[in-house]
Design a protein around this motif. Structure first.
Motif, PDB file in Angstrom:
ATOM      1  N   ARG A   1      59.886  48.681  53.089  1.00 45.41           N
ATOM      2  CA  ARG A   1      60.494  50.009  53.135  1.00 45.41           C
ATOM      3  C   ARG A   1      60.704  50.450  54.587  1.00 45.41           C
ATOM      4  O   ARG A   1      59.925  50.076  55.471  1.00 45.41           O
ATOM      5  N   PRO A   2      61.718  51.278  54.833  1.00 52.53           N
ATOM      6  CA  PRO A   2      61.851  51.878  56.165  1.00 52.53           C
ATOM      7  C   PRO A   2      60.610  52.710  56.506  1.00 52.53           C
ATOM      8  O   PRO A   2      60.025  53.347  55.629  1.00 52.53           O
ATOM      9  N   LEU A   3      60.237  52.691  57.770  1.00 52.99           N
ATOM     10  CA  LEU A   3      59.080  53.448  58.245  1.00 52.99           C
ATOM     11  C   LEU A   3      59.565  54.687  58.984  1.00 52.99           C
ATOM     12  O   LEU A   3      60.337  54.582  59.939  1.00 52.99           O
ATOM     13  N   ARG A   4      59.123  55.860  58.535  1.00 56.39           N
ATOM     14  CA  ARG A   4      59.446  57.087  59.266  1.00 56.39           C
ATOM     15  C   ARG A   4      58.482  57.249  60.441  1.00 56.39           C
ATOM     16  O   ARG A   4      57.269  57.073  60.287  1.00 56.39           O
ATOM     17  N   VAL A   5      59.045  57.569  61.587  1.00 60.43           N
ATOM     18  CA  VAL A   5      58.253  57.711  62.812  1.00 60.43           C
ATOM     19  C   VAL A   5      58.488  59.112  63.371  1.00 60.43           C
ATOM     20  O   VAL A   5      59.565  59.417  63.872  1.00 60.43           O
ATOM     21  N   GLY A   6      57.486  59.983  63.242  1.00 62.02           N
ATOM     22  CA  GLY A   6      57.593  61.346  63.742  1.00 62.02           C
ATOM     23  C   GLY A   6      56.923  61.475  65.099  1.00 62.02           C
ATOM     24  O   GLY A   6      55.705  61.335  65.217  1.00 62.02           O
TER      25      GLY A   6
END
Length: 235
Positions: free
Chosen positions: A194-199
């Protein structure tokens, strides 16, 4: 692996830090970036010019609340959220559904008034959407909303559940928690493909996970903007 990289809390007082983060990301091959802009601050003409330049350079501008500060703590859930996660940042949790919808509409309209591209992505402060019923989503001036669990596609109502990492740790407790959390989230992204969200927050490079952030930036993730629908194919 794909990373949806966003820089949070883009305000007049954070623009210098945001600019340095953008340069670091681009120097390491991460050119697809989403900036989460807080409209209800004291923006000058020069500040708007910088946002325009970043947008012209291919960076997505997304709407991020209005003031990014809750006017009050409302209810037990908001109080717990504030203590353990958001402090005073969860702006939506202090509002009812009508006020949340009005805030989101005002947030989108601000970009138009400034001559900036109309945002298609909305991220509530602290990822907390609050008590906004699903039957109101379709009338909102956005195509997607990012919440704690992932990204909501408004047209379909589907929630794309996506792992999330962050680096905003100003205490040893938060640093220890986030380090373990981030390891698990990266593992989830790899295991589930899955795509990884990076905040990323403007001052993360000065806080207790600065080295972790630096290591991540140097990693070979393929970055995507949130408004680039290509990431949905693997989500």
């Amino acid at each position: 692996m794909t990373a949806l990289i966003s820089i949070h809390d883009v305000m007049p007082e954070t623009l210098d830090h945001v600019g340095r983060l953008i340069r670091r990301l681009k120097d390491n091959g991460h050119c697809a970036i989403t900036l989460l802009v807080v409209p209800g601050r004291n923006w000058s003409a020069d500040d708007i010019r910088r946002l325009t330049e970043w947008s012209d350079d291919g960076i997505e501008l997304a709407a991020h609340g209005w003031h990014h500060r809750a006017a009050a703590i409302r209810g037990i859930w908001h109080r717990l959220h504030a203590v353990f996660l958001s402090r005073d940042a969860a702006e939506h949790l202090a509002l009812d559904a009508d006020a949340i919808e009005a805030l989101m509409r005002d947030s989108a309209a601000w970009f138009i008034r400034q001559g900036l591209p109309t945002p298609t992505t909305y991220v509530p402060p602290a990822w907390a959407l609050g008590p906004l019923p699903r039957d109101r989503w379709s009338s909102l001036p956005f195509r997607r909303i990012e919440v704690t669990r992932g990204i909501i596609d408004i047209a379909s109502g589907r929630l794309y559940s996506l792992p999330l990492v962050g680096f905003e740790a100003d205490t040893r407790y938060r640093a220890a928690f986030l380090r373990r959390w981030n390891r698990f989230q990266v593992w989830q992204a790899r295991r589930r493909n899955r795509p990884l969200r990076v905040g990323i927050h403007p001052h993360d490079g000065e806080l207790k996970l600065a080295d972790d952030l630096a290591a991540f930036i140097k990693h070979g993730w393929k970055s995507r903007r949130m408004d680039d629908g290509a990431w949905q194919e693997s989500a």
